[in-house]
Scaffold this motif. Sequence first.
Motif, PDB file in Angstrom:
ATOM      1  N   GLU A 137      44.139  43.456  46.028  1.00 38.47           N
ATOM      2  CA  GLU A 137      45.397  43.013  45.413  1.00 38.47           C
ATOM      3  C   GLU A 137      45.340  43.191  43.905  1.00 38.47           C
ATOM      4  N   MET A 138      44.167  42.964  43.298  1.00 39.35           N
ATOM      5  CA  MET A 138      44.030  43.171  41.861  1.00 39.35           C
ATOM      6  C   MET A 138      44.103  44.663  41.514  1.00 39.35           C
ATOM      7  N   VAL A 139      43.644  45.535  42.427  1.00 40.47           N
ATOM      8  CA  VAL A 139      43.840  46.977  42.249  1.00 40.47           C
ATOM      9  C   VAL A 139      45.334  47.287  42.252  1.00 40.47           C
ATOM     10  N   ARG A 140      46.039  46.742  43.221  1.00 39.04           N
ATOM     11  CA  ARG A 140      47.479  47.002  43.363  1.00 39.04           C
ATOM     12  C   ARG A 140      48.251  46.589  42.117  1.00 39.04           C
ATOM     13  N   LEU A 141      47.823  45.529  41.466  1.00 36.17           N
ATOM     14  CA  LEU A 141      48.526  45.006  40.291  1.00 36.17           C
ATOM     15  C   LEU A 141      48.154  45.719  38.995  1.00 36.17           C
ATOM     16  N   GLY A 142      47.199  46.637  39.062  1.00 36.01           N
ATOM     17  CA  GLY A 142      46.693  47.273  37.844  1.00 36.01           C
ATOM     18  C   GLY A 142      47.710  48.155  37.138  1.00 36.01           C
ATOM     19  N   PRO A 143      47.509  48.368  35.840  1.00 35.00           N
ATOM     20  CA  PRO A 143      48.360  49.294  35.085  1.00 35.00           C
ATOM     21  C   PRO A 143      47.966  50.732  35.365  1.00 35.00           C
ATOM     22  N   SER A 144      48.921  51.638  35.241  1.00 29.04           N
ATOM     23  CA  SER A 144      48.635  53.060  35.409  1.00 29.04           C
ATOM     24  C   SER A 144      49.621  53.860  34.571  1.00 29.04           C
ATOM     25  N   ALA A 145      49.236  55.074  34.234  1.00 21.06           N
ATOM     26  CA  ALA A 145      50.083  55.928  33.405  1.00 21.06           C
ATOM     27  C   ALA A 145      51.432  56.158  34.078  1.00 21.06           C
ATOM     28  N   SER A 146      52.502  55.821  33.369  1.00 19.07           N
ATOM     29  CA  SER A 146      53.870  55.931  33.894  1.00 19.07           C
ATOM     30  C   SER A 146      54.049  55.171  35.203  1.00 19.07           C
TER      31      SER A 146
END
Length: 276
Positions: free
Chosen positions: A191-200
Amino acid sequence: MREFNGDIEDIIRNRKSCRSYSDRKIGNDVMDEVVAMLKDVESIASSFRLTYLAGSGPGGKERVGTYGMISGASDYIAVIARREGNDPVEIGRLFETAVLHLADLGLDTCWLGGSFNRKDFEGRLDIGPSEYIPIVSPVGYGKERFSLLDSSVRAMVGADTRKPWSELFFHESILNPLQKEIAGDFRIPLEMVRLGPSASNKQPWRAITDSKGCHFFLSRDKGYGLRTYDLQLNDMGIAMCHFELTAAQWGVAGTWVNGPHPQAPAEWEYVRSYII
């Protein structure tokens, strides 16, 4: 690596990218912790180093170029990496670790991988001819309320939108989407992976779990983020950071390896496995 003062799940959930900064200065005690933390992170990096650039914005003597994406920031942290042979996964994983430690200290940040003037930053830093700056982030105290700049950019990229578990995580086969309710020890880390920031906000990470651990893959947007630096492999490093820090807090010990992994779609790129 130094420990966090707060709960890592809370830090990840509460941290937001900040593009508008107040003129509040970072105190000496906090700055000492920032410098020590950056040295800790840099000590385990193999393909890059970190530097702190103070007084480089409107509150300092010079302004660095961020093409209008950052307002009011005077301090930045920057990655100085080898032009050839750098590791975007390592950079993403360790720079996000630094970003989360800064959040733990009450400081705001914003990943910048394309919307800054590299030559402007490089002209203010001591870098060699075989080095360049792929990633920077402002550091400071954000304004109490989101500015129009913050709100506009977040709306443009859908920053608060996340893909559902059924698109991202699977058990043993992509024919078997992993349900959150039966994910066991991997529920919170994923779930913490899912909430992570990513480019665009592309959210390119995919994961397949099995009895050995959790295997991470990149579902790439073809041609995206490859011009000067592989932003999507960088995003995979962010995902790995969130996973391992949360897993460690929940007592799910493991090791990152390149090794055997479940079969995945041909267009996915295998990245790493977290073996328990």
